[in-house]
Every structure is written in C-alpha cells, then in structure tokens.
Design a protein around this motif. Sequence first.
Motif, PDB file in Angstrom:
ATOM      1  N   GLY A  33      82.295 -35.230  60.100  1.00 14.81           N
ATOM      2  CA  GLY A  33      81.590 -36.236  60.908  1.00 14.81           C
ATOM      3  C   GLY A  33      80.242 -35.812  61.461  1.00 14.81           C
ATOM      4  N   VAL A  34      79.595 -34.815  60.847  1.00 13.44           N
ATOM      5  CA  VAL A  34      78.297 -34.365  61.366  1.00 13.44           C
ATOM      6  C   VAL A  34      77.126 -35.159  60.790  1.00 13.44           C
ATOM      7  N   GLY A  35      77.393 -35.916  59.715  1.00 15.08           N
ATOM      8  CA  GLY A  35      76.335 -36.736  59.131  1.00 15.08           C
ATOM      9  C   GLY A  35      75.949 -36.361  57.702  1.00 15.08           C
ATOM     10  N   LYS A  36      76.855 -35.741  56.977  1.00 14.12           N
ATOM     11  CA  LYS A  36      76.556 -35.351  55.586  1.00 14.12           C
ATOM     12  C   LYS A  36      76.417 -36.578  54.685  1.00 14.12           C
ATOM     13  N   THR A  37      77.417 -37.435  54.731  1.00 11.86           N
ATOM     14  CA  THR A  37      77.394 -38.641  53.895  1.00 11.86           C
ATOM     15  C   THR A  37      76.211 -39.526  54.289  1.00 11.86           C
ATOM     16  N   THR A  38      75.949 -39.614  55.588  1.00 14.90           N
ATOM     17  CA  THR A  38      74.819 -40.410  56.085  1.00 14.90           C
ATOM     18  C   THR A  38      73.509 -39.852  55.526  1.00 14.90           C
ATOM     19  N   LYS A  71      84.112 -43.821  63.202  1.00 17.78           N
ATOM     20  CA  LYS A  71      84.294 -43.317  61.844  1.00 17.78           C
ATOM     21  C   LYS A  71      85.689 -43.682  61.347  1.00 17.78           C
ATOM     22  N   ASN A 147      71.780 -32.481  63.842  1.00 18.83           N
ATOM     23  CA  ASN A 147      71.711 -33.942  63.803  1.00 18.83           C
ATOM     24  C   ASN A 147      71.708 -34.441  65.251  1.00 18.83           C
ATOM     25  N   PHE A 149      72.408 -36.728  67.447  1.00 25.23           N
ATOM     26  CA  PHE A 149      73.163 -37.956  67.677  1.00 25.23           C
ATOM     27  C   PHE A 149      72.629 -38.643  68.932  1.00 25.23           C
ATOM     28  N   ASP A 150      72.335 -39.914  68.784  1.00 23.22           N
ATOM     29  CA  ASP A 150      71.788 -40.705  69.891  1.00 23.22           C
ATOM     30  C   ASP A 150      70.541 -40.053  70.488  1.00 23.22           C
ATOM     31  N   ASP A 176      67.350 -36.423  62.053  1.00 21.32           N
ATOM     32  CA  ASP A 176      68.191 -37.610  62.214  1.00 21.32           C
ATOM     33  C   ASP A 176      68.693 -37.999  60.827  1.00 21.32           C
ATOM     34  N   ALA A 177      70.007 -37.904  60.657  1.00 21.62           N
ATOM     35  CA  ALA A 177      70.621 -38.143  59.343  1.00 21.62           C
ATOM     36  C   ALA A 177      70.351 -39.548  58.812  1.00 21.62           C
ATOM     37  N   ARG A 178      69.992 -40.462  59.711  1.00 19.08           N
ATOM     38  CA  ARG A 178      69.790 -41.858  59.281  1.00 19.08           C
ATOM     39  C   ARG A 178      68.380 -42.125  58.812  1.00 19.08           C
TER      40      ARG A 178
HETATM   41  N1  LIG Z   1      74.186 -42.181  66.401  1.00 17.19           N
HETATM   42  C1  LIG Z   1      74.198 -41.511  65.250  1.00 17.19           C
HETATM   43  N2  LIG Z   1      75.232 -41.661  64.438  1.00 17.19           N
HETATM   44  C2  LIG Z   1      75.241 -40.971  63.268  1.00 17.19           C
HETATM   45  C3  LIG Z   1      74.189 -40.112  62.900  1.00 17.19           C
HETATM   46  N3  LIG Z   1      74.508 -39.527  61.717  1.00 17.19           N
HETATM   47  C4  LIG Z   1      75.708 -40.009  61.363  1.00 17.19           C
HETATM   48  N4  LIG Z   1      76.153 -40.904  62.286  1.00 17.19           N
HETATM   49  C5  LIG Z   1      77.427 -41.603  62.291  1.00 17.19           C
HETATM   50  O1  LIG Z   1      78.405 -40.603  62.485  1.00 17.19           O
HETATM   51  C6  LIG Z   1      79.537 -40.839  61.675  1.00 17.19           C
HETATM   52  C7  LIG Z   1      79.787 -39.648  60.788  1.00 17.19           C
HETATM   53  O2  LIG Z   1      78.790 -39.535  59.801  1.00 17.19           O
HETATM   54  P1  LIG Z   1      79.127 -39.144  58.286  1.00 17.19           P
HETATM   55  O3  LIG Z   1      77.843 -39.124  57.548  1.00 17.19           O
HETATM   56  O4  LIG Z   1      80.218 -39.985  57.718  1.00 17.19           O
HETATM   57  O5  LIG Z   1      79.683 -37.671  58.479  1.00 17.19           O
HETATM   58  P2  LIG Z   1      80.246 -36.643  57.411  1.00 17.19           P
HETATM   59  O6  LIG Z   1      81.718 -36.505  57.665  1.00 17.19           O
HETATM   60  O7  LIG Z   1      79.525 -35.361  57.702  1.00 17.19           O
HETATM   61  O8  LIG Z   1      79.950 -37.141  56.037  1.00 17.19           O
HETATM   62  C8  LIG Z   1      79.244 -42.127  60.909  1.00 17.19           C
HETATM   63  O9  LIG Z   1      79.872 -43.182  61.586  1.00 17.19           O
HETATM   64  C9  LIG Z   1      77.738 -42.244  60.973  1.00 17.19           C
HETATM   65  O10 LIG Z   1      77.294 -43.580  60.931  1.00 17.19           O
HETATM   66  C10 LIG Z   1      73.077 -39.999  63.805  1.00 17.19           C
HETATM   67  O11 LIG Z   1      72.104 -39.287  63.551  1.00 17.19           O
HETATM   68  N5  LIG Z   1      73.138 -40.726  64.960  1.00 17.19           N
END
Ligand SMILES: Nc1nc2c(ncn2[C@@H]2O[C@H](COP(=O)(O)OP(=O)(O)O)[C@@H](O)[C@H]2O)c(=O)[nH]1
Length: 200
Positions: A33-38, A71, A147, A149-150, A176-178
Amino acid sequence: MTPTEPLVHGAAAAQTAERPPLPVKMVIAGGFGVGKTTSVGSISEIEPLTTEASITEVAAGVDDLTHTPRKTTTTVAMDFGCLTIDPTLKLYLFGTPGQERFGFMWDDIVEGAVGGLVIVDTRRLDDCYAAVDYFEHKGIPFAVAINAFDGKVEHTLDEVRWALDVSEGVPLVVFDARERGSVRDALLVVLELALARTEG
Ligand SMILES: Nc1nc2c(ncn2[C@@H]2O[C@H](COP(=O)(O)OP(=O)(O)O)[C@@H](O)[C@H]2O)c(=O)[nH]1
Ligand SMILES: [Mg+2]
C-alpha cells in the motif's frame, strides 16, 4: 560541405533513429500500500498490467489496512508498465508484490534490472526495510522515494535516512505516486545512479 554530405549523414542519422530503443528493466519495490501500483499506473505508456486481487477476508487479517482504508485490492504478483525516456532508451517497470510472503518471487522479478526504486510511506517506515535490505544485499543501485501521502511527510529526510540506515550514496526523494512528472523524476534518479555505476 557539399550537398551530398548531409544526405549521407541524414541516412545514417535516420538509421540510428530507426533502431529500437534500448530496453532497460527497473524494479518498483516497497511495502504493502505504499503506492507501487499507483506509480506504474501514473507513468506507463501502455495500459499497465497489474494483477490486483480483491483483499479477501483472510488477507484482510494478514495485510495491515490501517493507513489504506480505501484500499480494497492488493497486488498479489506484480505490476508491469513501460516508459520511453528518449528515442534510445525505454524503461520497463516491474512492481514487486508488497507482502513479504511473496518474497520468493523477488529474485525472478529483479533479474536483469539496472536499478530499483523503493517507495516508502513515512507513516510505516518498517514496511520498506525488507526492500531496502534486499537491494543492498544484492548490490543493485536503488533510490528511496517517499510517497507524500496527502502532501505530508512525517519525518525529515535526514530522519528517514537514519531510520532506514541507508548510506549517503542512496538518493532520497519525495514524490507523489499519482503525478506522472513526479514519478518520472524519481525514476530518472535511479537511471542516473545506474548509469553512473556502469560508467564508474
Ligand atoms: N493520498 C494519496 N493516496 C495515494 C497515493 N499513492 C497511492 N495512494 C492510494 O493508496 C492506496 C495504495 O496504493 P497502491 O498503489 O495500490 O499501493 P501498492 O500496494 O504499493 O501497489 C491506493 O488506494 C492509492 O489510491 C498518494 O500519493 N496520495
Ligand atoms: Mg499494488
């Protein structure tokens, strides 16, 4: 210069341009949940290939969702995407599964990679130790990408560096992963590191 010269040069130049870009493999690692897929989704030129599965009730007990309440899916295998850096170079991104129980796959995913980006959520620094240790142990160049977050980072970069116990040679960036540009900058840091390693 005679008029024929540019033609010859032009043909040679065209041939270079037609050569397919050099494929370069890079790994996106980090905890759950750190933002890899994002990140892969933000940057990939192709529809990212991702193997998300619904978090089952069993996994829900295993994977900590405290900081990622929204998530509802989790990557059980890996993410894949690609990004053309310039006409000579194309990055192929491989995201690792975040959960340690999938650690047995890492050697295969990392095989042939020039470098890695370890994504960190500063609220859960512990989750990235495994990835940091892995790259250090394997001697693969890597950078740590926090990353935000917020928009918030809970610790200073020095604190993060100290907590992760990574050397000065490991770049630390906030991203910012987004944001496509932000992910691209973080990947370029790894690429530069990898290139410096091959030149050095
Ligand atoms: N607010 C915020 N949410 C994020 C950010 N990056 C990822 N997310 C959210 O955090 C959750 C986990 O991200 P995900 O990419 O699935 O994590 P993964 O397990 O590393 O692949 C998802 O619901 C994303 O939408 C960010 O930079 N800011
Ligand atoms: Mg994922």
